[in-house]
Enzyme design. Sequence first.
Site, PDB file in Angstrom:
ATOM      1  N   LEU A   1       0.973  -1.073  -0.039  1.00  0.00           N
ATOM      2  CA  LEU A   1       0.563  -0.440   0.275  1.00  0.00           C
ATOM      3  C   LEU A   1       0.875   1.245   0.444  1.00  0.00           C
ATOM      4  O   LEU A   1       1.540   1.571   1.438  1.00  0.00           O
ATOM      5  CB  LEU A   1      -0.800   0.399   1.724  1.00  0.00           C
ATOM      6  CG  LEU A   1      -1.817  -1.343   1.027  1.00  0.00           C
ATOM      7  CD1 LEU A   1      -2.829  -0.905   3.381  1.00  0.00           C
ATOM      8  CD2 LEU A   1      -2.654  -1.677   0.354  1.00  0.00           C
ATOM      9  N   ASP A   2       1.072   2.057  -0.620  1.00  0.00           N
ATOM     10  CA  ASP A   2       2.028   3.109  -0.999  1.00  0.00           C
ATOM     11  C   ASP A   2       1.408   4.057  -0.612  1.00  0.00           C
ATOM     12  O   ASP A   2      -0.054   4.401  -0.644  1.00  0.00           O
ATOM     13  CB  ASP A   2       1.131   3.734  -2.656  1.00  0.00           C
ATOM     14  CG  ASP A   2       2.983   4.428  -3.980  1.00  0.00           C
ATOM     15  OD1 ASP A   2       3.766   4.659  -2.835  1.00  0.00           O
ATOM     16  OD2 ASP A   2       2.217   5.833  -2.953  1.00  0.00           O
ATOM     17  N   ALA A   3       2.153   4.597   0.727  1.00  0.00           N
ATOM     18  CA  ALA A   3       1.921   6.280   0.863  1.00  0.00           C
ATOM     19  C   ALA A   3       1.229   6.457   1.979  1.00  0.00           C
ATOM     20  O   ALA A   3       0.251   6.570   2.040  1.00  0.00           O
ATOM     21  CB  ALA A   3       2.851   7.324   0.262  1.00  0.00           C
TER      22      ALA A   3
ATOM     23  N   ASP B   1      13.998   3.705   7.356  1.00  0.00           N
ATOM     24  CA  ASP B   1      15.423   4.046   8.178  1.00  0.00           C
ATOM     25  C   ASP B   1      16.663   2.864   8.491  1.00  0.00           C
ATOM     26  O   ASP B   1      17.346   3.082   8.573  1.00  0.00           O
ATOM     27  CB  ASP B   1      14.616   3.734   9.670  1.00  0.00           C
ATOM     28  CG  ASP B   1      13.579   5.261  10.675  1.00  0.00           C
ATOM     29  OD1 ASP B   1      13.732   5.603   9.542  1.00  0.00           O
ATOM     30  OD2 ASP B   1      14.123   5.062  11.554  1.00  0.00           O
ATOM     31  N   VAL B   2      16.160   1.475   7.997  1.00  0.00           N
ATOM     32  CA  VAL B   2      16.900   0.325   8.164  1.00  0.00           C
ATOM     33  C   VAL B   2      17.947   0.610   6.202  1.00  0.00           C
ATOM     34  O   VAL B   2      18.927   0.896   6.459  1.00  0.00           O
ATOM     35  CB  VAL B   2      16.551  -1.097   7.991  1.00  0.00           C
ATOM     36  CG1 VAL B   2      17.516  -1.742   7.227  1.00  0.00           C
ATOM     37  CG2 VAL B   2      15.729  -1.751   8.972  1.00  0.00           C
ATOM     38  N   HIS B   3      16.898   1.213   5.384  1.00  0.00           N
ATOM     39  CA  HIS B   3      17.675   1.898   4.090  1.00  0.00           C
ATOM     40  C   HIS B   3      18.729   2.800   4.833  1.00  0.00           C
ATOM     41  O   HIS B   3      20.170   2.897   3.930  1.00  0.00           O
ATOM     42  CB  HIS B   3      17.162   2.364   2.940  1.00  0.00           C
ATOM     43  CG  HIS B   3      17.295   3.102   1.916  1.00  0.00           C
ATOM     44  ND1 HIS B   3      18.182   4.119   1.695  1.00  0.00           N
ATOM     45  CD2 HIS B   3      17.929   2.441   1.233  1.00  0.00           C
ATOM     46  CE1 HIS B   3      18.293   4.732   1.582  1.00  0.00           C
ATOM     47  NE2 HIS B   3      18.249   3.474  -0.211  1.00  0.00           N
ATOM     48  N   HIS B   4      18.784   3.887   5.090  1.00  0.00           N
ATOM     49  CA  HIS B   4      19.135   5.258   5.337  1.00  0.00           C
ATOM     50  C   HIS B   4      20.286   3.916   5.936  1.00  0.00           C
ATOM     51  O   HIS B   4      21.900   5.232   6.081  1.00  0.00           O
ATOM     52  CB  HIS B   4      18.150   5.387   6.653  1.00  0.00           C
ATOM     53  CG  HIS B   4      17.149   6.800   5.545  1.00  0.00           C
ATOM     54  ND1 HIS B   4      16.659   6.245   3.996  1.00  0.00           N
ATOM     55  CD2 HIS B   4      16.341   7.052   5.795  1.00  0.00           C
ATOM     56  CE1 HIS B   4      16.154   6.370   3.990  1.00  0.00           C
ATOM     57  NE2 HIS B   4      15.051   7.276   4.848  1.00  0.00           N
TER      58      HIS B   4
ATOM     59  N   GLU C   1       3.457   0.769   3.309  1.00  0.00           N
ATOM     60  CA  GLU C   1       5.036   1.619   2.883  1.00  0.00           C
ATOM     61  C   GLU C   1       4.034   3.735   3.568  1.00  0.00           C
ATOM     62  O   GLU C   1       2.895   3.426   3.779  1.00  0.00           O
ATOM     63  CB  GLU C   1       4.844   2.596   1.449  1.00  0.00           C
ATOM     64  CG  GLU C   1       6.278   3.881   1.624  1.00  0.00           C
ATOM     65  CD  GLU C   1       6.126   4.494   0.248  1.00  0.00           C
ATOM     66  OE1 GLU C   1       7.558   4.867   0.191  1.00  0.00           O
ATOM     67  OE2 GLU C   1       5.269   5.026  -0.242  1.00  0.00           O
TER      68      GLU C   1
END
Length: 575
Positions: free
Chosen positions: A251-253, A315-318, A289
Site C-alpha cells: 500500500l503506497d504512502a 530507516d534500515v535503508h538510510h 509504505e
Amino acid sequence: MNRRFPVWAPRASRVALVISDRRTGREEIELSRGDGGWWALDAALDATTPIDYGFLVDGEGPYPDPRSLRQPRGVHELSREYDPSVFEWTDHAWTGRDVTGAVVYELHIGTFTPEGTLDSAIERLDYLVDLGVDAVEPLPVNAFNGEHGWGYDGVLWFAVHEAYGGPAAYQRFVDACHSRGLAVVQDVVYNHLGPSGNYLPKYGPYLSELAAGPWGDALNLDGPGSDEVRRLIIDNALFWLHDMHVDGLRLDAVHALHDSRALHILEELAESVDTLSHALGRPLTLIAESDLNDPKLFRSRESHGYGLAGQWDDDVHHAVHVNVTGETTGYYEDFEGVASLVKVFEHGWFHDGSWSSFRERHHGRPLDPGTALRRLVAFTQDHDQIGNRATGDRMSALVGNGSLAAAAAIILLGPFTPMLFMGEEWGATTPWQFFTSHPEKELGEATARGRIAEFARMGWDPDVVPDPQDPTTFERSHLDWAEPERPGNARILAFYKELIALRRSIDPDAKVTDVAGDAPGQVFTFSRGGLRVIAAFGEGERTVTVTGEIVLAFGSATVADSSLRLVGPGVAILR
C-alpha cells in the site's frame, strides 16, 4: 447476456451509457437511477463480444468507467468489457504464503525486460527462482496516461496498463509465478490519483476538498459521500487478491491517507482482506509504505491497531546507505556512523520518538514490545531510494563490490523481511531514473520543473537531473541482461545466491543478538541463527576477535588465532 453497467454518480440528474461496437456503431442508452446514487441499465444488451463503452454524465463525456477492467486505447478513451473469470487458471494447488519473512524482489514491468511486458517478464521467472526469491513485487500496473512511467500516477485502478499486455497478460503472469512457487505482491496506490485521465470528479465526490498531497488530488475518505469512495478502494483490493489471485498488496504512502473517521480505511481494508483470506483458505498479506514509524499500522485490531502485516522500513535503508556510501546530506544526516545500524537492528526503527534534523521535529514512536522485526521490510535499494536521486544512480555507481556485498549480507541475514530491487543482485550499472510520457506538453514541463525543485534539500546538482519526458531517460533505466554474465557482476550474483541459501538455514523466528558497532574501525557485527556477520565499511585494515569458521565471505578476510583480519570493505559470515 444481461449487462447492467452500474455506475455511481450521486449528484447527476442524467446518466447515459455510450456503447460502440462494429455491428451497431455508436449508441446512447439512458440509465435508470437507483438507491444511493447508483445508476444502471435495466434492459439486457444483445451482444456476443465485449463492447467498448463509457458514460455521459449530465451530457458531458463520454468518460471511462471508474471501475473499468480494460482501457485498450488509453485512459481518455472508452472502456472495454473484460471478464476475469474466463481465464483458465492452473494454480489450483497453490496454497499461498505469508510474505513476512520472505525474500521479496521488486521490479518494474516496463524496464525489467527489453520488451517491457508481462509476458516477457514471465520468461525471466526461472532466473528469479534460481536466485532464491520467494515473492515478486511489481510496481503499480494499473492504467495511467502515456506509454511508460513508474505507475504511481494511475487513474483507473482496476485496469492493467495496456502497454504491459492488459488484464489477460497479468493473469498469465500471476499464474506463471504460482506455478514456480513464487508469491505475487502487487503495489497499489490509494492515496492519490494521477494528473491526467482522472475523471472520477465528473461522477461524484471522490476527491477531498480539504486534503491534497504533493503527488496529486487526495481521496475523500471522511467527508460526505465517502462511504462509496472507501468501497471503491476495498473492492479494488479484493479484486487483485480474488480475481487476479495475487498474494498480497503493498500500500503506497499510507501516511498520505487523510481519514478522520473512527474506523480508519486501513483497518476497514485489513478486516475485509482477512475475511477474504479465511474464505479462500490462503494467506493474504497487506504491507504498508509509511513515513510515520507508527506501530499502530500492524498492531492487532484487538489492541486497537489497524491489523496490517507490516510496513517498509526506510530507516534500515538510510543506516545501511550512509555507512556504505558515506553520504550524510538531507535525510541521511542523522544516520551517520555504525550506531545507526546498531539501533535499527535492536529497535527496528531509528526514529522512534527521536529528533529528526531533516523534519526539524521529533519523529516516530517505539515498536510494541515483542514485535517481530520481520514485520519490517528492509532493503539497501528500492525504486524510491534510487529513482529519487538526482541521476537515479544505484549503489553500484557509488561503491565497489565489497561494499555491495556487505550491504547485502546485512539485509539478507538480518531479522527483517528482505527486499531486493531488480538488478541489485548482480550490481547492475544501469540507472533507475524517473521517467514519464505525458502527452500533454504543459504537464510534462511541469513535471520536469518539479523534479528539479525536489532535490534542493538533498544538496544534489539540479543541472544533472535528466528530463523525465526524454525517451532516453526511460531507455537508460532498462536492465541490461548481458551484465550478469560478466565476471564482476557474476561474482556478485553468485554471492547473493549463497546469501539467500544461507538465509534459508536460519530459523525464521531467530532473533538478532550481540549487535555491535566499532565506529573507529567502521565494523558492524551481529549474530542470528548460529551465524555471525561481520561487515566492514571504508578502507583500511581491521582486526576483530571472533570464534568459529568462515562459511561465506566477500573481500579480503582471514581468520588466525581467533582474530578476523579485514582489509578494505567486505563481509565475513562465520558459524
